[in-house]
Motif scaffolding. Structure first.
Motif, mmCIF file in Angstrom:
data_model
loop_
_atom_site.group_PDB
_atom_site.id
_atom_site.type_symbol
_atom_site.label_atom_id
_atom_site.label_comp_id
_atom_site.label_asym_id
_atom_site.label_seq_id
_atom_site.Cartn_x
_atom_site.Cartn_y
_atom_site.Cartn_z
ATOM 1 N N SER A 18 14.287 -16.246 2.915
ATOM 2 C CA SER A 18 14.857 -14.922 3.098
ATOM 3 C C SER A 18 15.806 -14.922 4.285
ATOM 4 O O SER A 18 15.521 -15.503 5.316
ATOM 5 N N THR A 19 16.946 -14.303 4.095
ATOM 6 C CA THR A 19 17.874 -14.126 5.203
ATOM 7 C C THR A 19 18.026 -12.628 5.418
ATOM 8 O O THR A 19 18.409 -11.901 4.518
ATOM 9 N N VAL A 20 17.688 -12.180 6.592
ATOM 10 C CA VAL A 20 17.784 -10.750 6.861
ATOM 11 C C VAL A 20 18.736 -10.551 8.030
ATOM 12 O O VAL A 20 18.649 -11.221 9.051
ATOM 13 N N TYR A 44 20.112 -8.042 10.790
ATOM 14 C CA TYR A 44 19.838 -6.797 11.489
ATOM 15 C C TYR A 44 21.057 -6.377 12.291
ATOM 16 O O TYR A 44 21.760 -7.196 12.848
ATOM 17 N N VAL A 84 18.307 -2.574 8.289
ATOM 18 C CA VAL A 84 18.580 -3.774 7.508
ATOM 19 C C VAL A 84 19.710 -3.464 6.546
ATOM 20 O O VAL A 84 19.630 -2.544 5.754
ATOM 21 N N LYS A 115 19.806 -8.062 2.611
ATOM 22 C CA LYS A 115 18.685 -8.994 2.455
ATOM 23 C C LYS A 115 19.033 -9.933 1.319
ATOM 24 O O LYS A 115 19.484 -9.492 0.256
ATOM 25 N N ASN A 126 17.262 -13.047 -0.851
ATOM 26 C CA ASN A 126 16.098 -13.887 -1.145
ATOM 27 C C ASN A 126 16.407 -14.786 -2.331
ATOM 28 O O ASN A 126 17.262 -14.450 -3.150
ATOM 29 N N GLU A 168 20.080 -7.428 -1.601
ATOM 30 C CA GLU A 168 19.731 -6.019 -1.409
ATOM 31 C C GLU A 168 20.496 -5.467 -0.213
ATOM 32 O O GLU A 168 20.457 -6.060 0.871
ATOM 33 N N GLY A 169 21.236 -4.388 -0.427
ATOM 34 C CA GLY A 169 21.948 -3.770 0.682
ATOM 35 C C GLY A 169 23.443 -3.718 0.447
ATOM 36 O O GLY A 169 23.894 -3.585 -0.690
ATOM 37 N N THR A 227 28.845 -8.439 6.328
ATOM 38 C CA THR A 227 27.630 -9.094 5.826
ATOM 39 C C THR A 227 27.910 -10.237 4.838
ATOM 40 O O THR A 227 27.047 -11.102 4.641
ATOM 41 N N LYS A 277 26.883 -13.947 5.281
ATOM 42 C CA LYS A 277 25.467 -14.329 5.071
ATOM 43 C C LYS A 277 25.243 -14.792 3.636
ATOM 44 O O LYS A 277 24.506 -15.753 3.390
ATOM 45 N N LYS A 337 24.306 -18.571 2.262
ATOM 46 C CA LYS A 337 23.184 -18.808 1.340
ATOM 47 C C LYS A 337 23.632 -19.626 0.132
ATOM 48 O O LYS A 337 22.967 -20.595 -0.264
#
Lengths: 154, 129
Positions: free
Chosen positions: B3-5, B7, B13, B16, B18, B32-33, B39, B42, B46
């Motif tokens: 998981s990469t979250v 903040y 958040v 997210k 996964n 998610e988000g 962002t 990220k 991944k």
């Protein structure tokens, strides 16, 4: 007269803040709920473009936004301080170019077109979403003016 | 599951990411988000990380994505290019009209396989084998 003016440091993290403010003002100006997603996305694209341009050329200069509601329209102007290189022409071509390259179905060609600037997805999205768009490049920088119907804005 | 979250100031958040890999070798990435200029890196990291680990069949589940802009589209195109270099695939799960609209405007519906559900994507994958 602008009803809200906003300037923010050219950092990606602030683009979301700009989107939130613009969406809130658009709602208050009476922009239809069904159009708010389009306002949010188009303004976000214009801000992202400006932030990226500033980071390359003038990272210390802020990006400016003017939000105005009058004559039954809600108008957003995003201004950067980087003189544009035929950005208006590229915006006009980008939607068609993106469709053309995408239709060929080759991610390699599309990725190359994105990296060399011949296809600008952000400009393509703005052209496709704003009800009315005017992009002008001056020696001072690029202005992207977008507007949508707003019955409550008189 | 990894998981990469991300903040931000205020602790909320915003993105997210996964992932898990099925017995069939399909790596499902649930996002998610909000995917935007801040962002999207990220998600790019991944995708690159998964390809580096030899995961070449990716399915990005976008059902919980609240916002997607052109930066996110660019990351997905870059991911697709990477997996194709290994004869892999990158497809999407998305039924949200406001997200699909962005793919249509840019013509990317012709570039990505877009499914209604993870099960639907798995089914088609089995059928294609």
């Amino acid at each position: 007269m602008a009803i809200v003016e906003l300037s923010f440091s050219a950092l990606p993290v602030h683009v979301r803040t700009a989107r939130l403010i613009v969406t809130a003002v658009a709602r208050r100006s009476g922009v239809d709920e069904a159009l708010l997603d389009e306002v949010r996305l188009a303004v976000g694209e214009a801000c992202s473009r400006a932030v990226e341009a500033h980071r390359r050329q003038c990272p210390d200069e802020p990006v400016r936004l003017e939000l105005e509601g009058s004559g039954g329209r809600f108008e957003v102007t995003v201004s950067d301080a980087v003189p544009g290189d035929d950005v208006a022409g590229r915006a006009g071509r980008s939607a068609a170019a993106a469709q053309e390259v995408a239709a060929a179905g080759s991610p390699e060609d599309l990725d190359f077109a994105l990296s060399d600037g011949s296809v600008d997805l952000g400009l393509a999205v703005i052209s496709g979403l704003a009800d009315d768009v005017d992009i002008s490049a001056t020696p001072k920088g690029v202005q992207i003016r977008m507007s949508w119907p707003a019955p409550a804005a008189r | 599951m990894e998981s990469t979250v991300l903040y931000r100031a205020g602790g909320s958040v915003d993105l997210k990411v996964n992932d898990y890999t099925t017995d069939d070798g399909l790596t499902v990435i649930t996002v998610e988000g909000e995917i935007d200029v801040y962002t999207a890196p990220k998600l790019r990291e991944k995708l690159i990380d998964l390809v580096n680990k030899g995961k070449f069949h990716l399915l990005v589940d976008m059902e919980k994505v609240e916002f997607l802009d052109s930066t996110g589209l660019g990351v997905l195109v870059g991911g697709l290019k990477r997996v194709r270099a290994h004869d892999g695939s990158l497809e999407l799960v998305c039924t949200q009209e406001r997200i699909l609209k962005i793919f249509r405007i840019t013509g990317l519906t012709k570039v990505f396989g877009i499914h209604d559900s993870i099960a639907d994507a798995e089914e088609k994958r089995k059928g294609a084998k």
